[in-house]
Write a protein that holds these residues in place. Structure first.
Motif, PDB file in Angstrom:
ATOM      1  N   GLU A  72       0.859  -1.187   0.000  1.00 25.66           N
ATOM      2  CA  GLU A  72       0.000   0.000   0.000  1.00 25.66           C
ATOM      3  C   GLU A  72       0.892   1.234   0.000  1.00 25.66           C
ATOM      4  O   GLU A  72       1.667   1.443   0.942  1.00 25.66           O
ATOM      5  CB  GLU A  72      -0.931   0.005   1.215  1.00 25.66           C
ATOM      6  N   LEU A  73       0.794   2.041  -1.035  1.00 29.43           N
ATOM      7  CA  LEU A  73       1.559   3.267  -1.147  1.00 29.43           C
ATOM      8  C   LEU A  73       0.746   4.390  -0.504  1.00 29.43           C
ATOM      9  O   LEU A  73      -0.311   4.770  -1.013  1.00 29.43           O
ATOM     10  CB  LEU A  73       1.846   3.610  -2.608  1.00 29.43           C
ATOM     11  N   VAL A  74       1.215   4.909   0.605  1.00 28.33           N
ATOM     12  CA  VAL A  74       0.519   5.980   1.313  1.00 28.33           C
ATOM     13  C   VAL A  74       1.185   7.292   0.919  1.00 28.33           C
ATOM     14  O   VAL A  74       2.345   7.542   1.253  1.00 28.33           O
ATOM     15  CB  VAL A  74       0.586   5.776   2.836  1.00 28.33           C
ATOM     16  N   VAL A  75       0.457   8.122   0.169  1.00 27.94           N
ATOM     17  CA  VAL A  75       1.062   9.296  -0.461  1.00 27.94           C
ATOM     18  C   VAL A  75       0.191  10.529  -0.252  1.00 27.94           C
ATOM     19  O   VAL A  75      -1.020  10.421  -0.041  1.00 27.94           O
ATOM     20  CB  VAL A  75       1.261   9.067  -1.972  1.00 27.94           C
ATOM     21  N   ARG A  76       0.799  11.682  -0.343  1.00 28.23           N
ATOM     22  CA  ARG A  76       0.042  12.930  -0.236  1.00 28.23           C
ATOM     23  C   ARG A  76      -0.604  13.297  -1.564  1.00 28.23           C
ATOM     24  O   ARG A  76      -1.698  13.857  -1.599  1.00 28.23           O
ATOM     25  CB  ARG A  76       0.978  14.057   0.222  1.00 28.23           C
ATOM     26  N   ASP A  77       0.073  12.991  -2.675  1.00 28.89           N
ATOM     27  CA  ASP A  77      -0.408  13.338  -4.011  1.00 28.89           C
ATOM     28  C   ASP A  77      -0.770  12.051  -4.759  1.00 28.89           C
ATOM     29  O   ASP A  77       0.106  11.248  -5.072  1.00 28.89           O
ATOM     30  CB  ASP A  77       0.683  14.112  -4.760  1.00 28.89           C
ATOM     31  N   ARG A  78      -2.028  11.867  -5.028  1.00 30.53           N
ATOM     32  CA  ARG A  78      -2.464  10.618  -5.655  1.00 30.53           C
ATOM     33  C   ARG A  78      -1.864  10.425  -7.044  1.00 30.53           C
ATOM     34  O   ARG A  78      -1.498   9.303  -7.421  1.00 30.53           O
ATOM     35  CB  ARG A  78      -3.995  10.558  -5.744  1.00 30.53           C
ATOM     36  N   GLY A  79      -1.730  11.500  -7.815  1.00 25.03           N
ATOM     37  CA  GLY A  79      -1.159  11.370  -9.147  1.00 25.03           C
ATOM     38  C   GLY A  79       0.264  10.838  -9.097  1.00 25.03           C
ATOM     39  O   GLY A  79       0.643   9.947  -9.872  1.00 25.03           O
ATOM     40  N   ARG A  80       1.082  11.382  -8.198  1.00 23.63           N
ATOM     41  CA  ARG A  80       2.453  10.889  -8.051  1.00 23.63           C
ATOM     42  C   ARG A  80       2.456   9.460  -7.512  1.00 23.63           C
ATOM     43  O   ARG A  80       3.317   8.647  -7.865  1.00 23.63           O
ATOM     44  CB  ARG A  80       3.247  11.805  -7.130  1.00 23.63           C
TER      45      ARG A  80
END
Length: 330
Positions: A72-80
């Protein structure tokens, strides 16, 4: 067939000399004696990685997928994050990779993400706290916390506690030697900082982003030890590590002078991420907890006298509890 491990005295000398130990030279010397992680080491396991859209986070996610994990990639910017997912899948086409948005500087968003994760996932076998910032000036979050503190300390503390039901499910009693693992990606820069519980928000003196980074990375190492004790009854192992000097976009953007000076010696992101992946997948770190690691070996948390007192450690815990217990929910 791996070569023998470096003699302990030589390994310790590399570490204390910093440049050879933290650079790619230290990695190449040590990794010659390592065994490769099995491609199914994490088969059927789910691991979440924060700050996974680039650099060490993306490299960690790729390494975990290479061990068979659902990541699971937990990211601030969904596009990135979606772009990072494509990169992971290009290396491991059969991997299961999801992208989840969470702004770790916003404690309410941390709670929202954790609630969503508890609804979607049956268990979590690993949680890698990798997200990091190095601001050029003092910035406060919407909750009123200094940005480094919020991102490196308060968010991981809150997220670990909010995801505890999933971590506990990833540490069943019939698998006592293979617990769920929580990993803090700290920094060798923490050696330059003491535990500042007297001014955790960095409101006193002239602000330095580099100093704020080091201070909160020191807090991470102490917090990992405290969480190791707190989560022992739940069967969850907690570790911290530092990646050495790695060539990542964050280093290039935040420390351009350092990047230019050390460029030829910098590790790749994959080399920097190796120990985080190993901590999540290997057997050895599942048999202990509360250890600080670099290049797959335990390291001291202090080079010079000045270990934090029991009162300071208790003050850090109390501060984290107080600061996160008042976090609002969306």
């Amino acid at each position: 067939m791996p070569f023998p491990r470096l003699p302990r005295l030589l390994d310790a000398a590399l570490d204390r000399l910093v440049v050879p130990g933290y650079s790619k030279l230290g990695y190449l010397a040590r990794s010659a004696g390592w065994e490769a992680l099995p491609s199914d080491a994490l088969a059927g396991r789910t691991v979440a990685v924060t700050g996974a859209s680039s650099g060490l986070g993306a490299a960690t996610a790729t390494g975990l997928a290479g061990c068979g994990a659902d990541v699971e990639l937990v990211v601030r910017d969904r596009g990135r994050g979606e772009a990072a997912r494509d990169t992971v899948l290009a290396a491991h086409p059969d991997a299961r990779v999801t992208v989840a948005r969470c702004d770790l500087a916003d404690l309410a968003d941390v709670r929202r993400y954790a609630l969503d994760a508890r609804d979607r996932l049956l268990a979590l076998h690993g949680l890698v706290h990798n997200a990091g910032v190095l601001p050029g000036e003092r910035v406060e979050t919407a909750d009123g916390h200094e940005l480094c503190l919020a991102t490196h300390v308060l968010a991981p503390f809150l997220l670990t506690r909010e995801l505890l039901p999933l971590l506990r499910a990833g540490s069943p009693p019939d698998r006592p030697g293979d617990p769920a693992r929580v990993v803090f990606v700290s920094s060798g820069g923490m050696y330059t900082a003491s535990l500042r519980t007297d001014d955790p928000e960095y409101t006193e003196g002239r602000y330095s982003g580099g100093a704020a980074y080091a201070r909160t990375k020191r807090m991470q190492v102490v917090l990992a030890e405290l969480l190791a004790d707190d989560l022992a009854s739940a069967g969850v192992a907690v570790h911290s590590m530092h990646p050495g000097w790695a060539d990542t976009p964050g280093v290039a953007d935040s420390l351009p002078g350092f990047h230019r000076l050390t460029g030829p010696l910098l590790r790749t992101a994959e080399q920097g991420a190796d120990t985080a992946v190993w901590l999540a997948a290997a057997a050895e770190p599942g048999r202990c907890s509360g250890v600080f690691w670099h290049d797959r070996a335990p390291r001291p948390t202090h080079w010079l006298p000045g270990e934090e007192s029991a009162a300071q450690r208790a003050a850090l815990w109390a501060f984290c509890v107080d600061a996160t217990s008042s976090a609002p929910t969306h």
